[in-house]
Write a protein that holds these residues in place. Structure first.
Motif, short mmCIF file in Angstrom:
data_model
loop_
_atom_site.label_atom_id
_atom_site.label_comp_id
_atom_site.label_asym_id
_atom_site.label_seq_id
_atom_site.Cartn_x
_atom_site.Cartn_y
_atom_site.Cartn_z
N CYS A 76 14.10 65.53 113.06
CA CYS A 76 15.70 65.76 112.67
C CYS A 76 16.59 65.52 113.82
N ALA A 77 16.18 65.92 115.03
CA ALA A 77 17.05 65.53 116.11
C ALA A 77 16.89 66.45 117.23
N ASP A 78 17.70 66.05 118.32
CA ASP A 78 17.56 67.01 119.76
C ASP A 78 18.63 67.93 119.54
N TYR A 79 19.01 68.63 120.74
CA TYR A 79 19.88 69.78 120.63
C TYR A 79 21.00 69.39 120.44
N ASP A 80 21.62 68.26 121.17
CA ASP A 80 22.94 67.93 120.99
C ASP A 80 23.44 67.85 119.44
N SER A 81 22.49 67.03 118.90
CA SER A 81 22.62 66.62 117.33
C SER A 81 22.71 67.99 116.46
N PHE A 82 21.80 68.95 117.00
CA PHE A 82 21.74 70.38 116.45
C PHE A 82 23.00 71.15 116.44
N PHE A 83 23.47 71.02 117.66
CA PHE A 83 24.63 71.75 117.87
C PHE A 83 25.99 71.41 117.29
N ALA A 84 26.04 69.88 117.00
CA ALA A 84 27.16 69.18 116.31
C ALA A 84 26.97 69.51 114.95
N SER A 85 25.71 69.74 114.27
CA SER A 85 25.70 69.97 112.91
C SER A 85 25.95 71.51 112.68
N LYS A 86 25.46 72.39 113.62
CA LYS A 86 25.78 73.92 113.73
C LYS A 86 27.61 73.96 113.65
N GLU A 87 27.99 73.25 114.47
CA GLU A 87 29.59 73.46 114.42
C GLU A 87 30.41 72.84 113.55
N SER A 88 29.82 71.80 112.58
CA SER A 88 30.30 71.06 111.38
C SER A 88 29.76 72.17 110.17
N ASN A 89 28.92 73.17 110.60
CA ASN A 89 28.46 74.00 109.42
C ASN A 89 27.54 72.97 108.22
N THR A 90 26.71 72.03 108.86
CA THR A 90 25.84 71.11 108.29
C THR A 90 24.40 71.36 108.56
N VAL A 91 24.01 72.41 109.09
CA VAL A 91 22.83 72.48 109.89
C VAL A 91 21.76 72.41 108.40
N PHE A 92 21.93 72.97 107.48
CA PHE A 92 20.79 73.07 106.54
C PHE A 92 20.68 71.55 105.97
N SER A 93 21.68 70.87 105.83
CA SER A 93 21.32 69.22 105.34
C SER A 93 20.69 68.63 106.49
N PHE A 94 21.16 68.94 107.74
CA PHE A 94 20.66 68.29 109.00
C PHE A 94 19.27 68.46 108.92
N LEU A 95 18.80 69.78 108.66
CA LEU A 95 17.17 70.09 108.65
C LEU A 95 16.44 69.43 107.49
N GLY A 96 17.23 69.07 106.63
CA GLY A 96 16.58 68.49 105.27
C GLY A 96 16.23 69.89 104.47
N LEU A 97 16.82 70.88 104.49
CA LEU A 97 16.71 72.08 103.96
C LEU A 97 17.94 72.50 102.85
N LYS A 98 17.65 73.09 101.67
CA LYS A 98 18.76 73.62 100.73
C LYS A 98 19.44 74.85 101.60
N SER A 99 20.88 74.74 101.22
CA SER A 99 21.69 75.97 101.94
C SER A 99 21.14 77.16 101.45
N GLN A 100 21.52 78.42 101.93
CA GLN A 100 20.63 79.69 101.79
C GLN A 100 21.53 79.95 100.31
N LEU A 101 22.92 79.62 100.35
CA LEU A 101 23.64 80.09 99.24
C LEU A 101 23.30 79.37 97.77
N ALA A 102 22.87 78.19 98.07
CA ALA A 102 22.17 77.54 96.78
C ALA A 102 20.74 78.13 96.65
N SER A 103 19.95 78.77 97.47
CA SER A 103 18.64 79.02 97.16
C SER A 103 18.82 80.48 96.77
N LYS A 104 19.77 81.40 97.03
CA LYS A 104 19.96 82.56 96.54
C LYS A 104 20.47 82.53 95.06
N ALA A 105 21.16 81.44 94.81
CA ALA A 105 21.77 81.42 93.34
C ALA A 105 20.58 81.04 92.33
#
Length: 107
Positions: A76-105
């Motif tokens: 996936c990436a290192d910390y800097d890329s993780f932090f950037a994805s966290k700040e832009s609210n894209t961590v789930f796609s960054f990690l290759g996961l479905k967002s929690q909202l989609a999985s709860k639905a």
């Protein structure tokens, strides 16, 4: 898939320790299944990580520093890329996961 976070438990660098804790806490807080892999305890895991990180993602000098994040065997990436994805609210796609909202639905 399980998110694997490669860490160094005996790192003397405070910044690295804080970054590792930030990643692990985020995963725990969002109930994302994860596993910590301690590079200081396994030469085999350290070598696997170094070989698996794409060349364009490696530093120009030296080895990649922890934390390094994988989804199973996919880098996936290192910390800097993780932090950037966290700040832009894209961590789930960054990690290759479905967002929690989609999985709860889903039923």
């Amino acid at each position: 898939m399980v998110i694997r976070v490669f860490i160094a438990s005996s790192s003397g660098f405070v910044a690295i320790k804080k970054q590792q804790q930030d990643v692990v806490r985020f995963l725990e807080a969002n109930k994302i299944e994860s596993e910590e892999v301690d590079l200081t305890m396994s030469e085999e895991q350290r070598q696997w990580m170094y070989k698996t990180i794409p060349p364009e993602k490696k530093p120009a000098r030296g080895n990649p520093l922890p934390p390094q994040i994988f989804n199973g065997d996919r880098y996936c990436a290192d910390y800097d890329s993780f932090f950037a994805s966290k700040e832009s609210n894209t961590v789930f796609s960054f990690l290759g996961l479905k967002s929690q909202l989609a999985s709860k639905a889903e039923p």
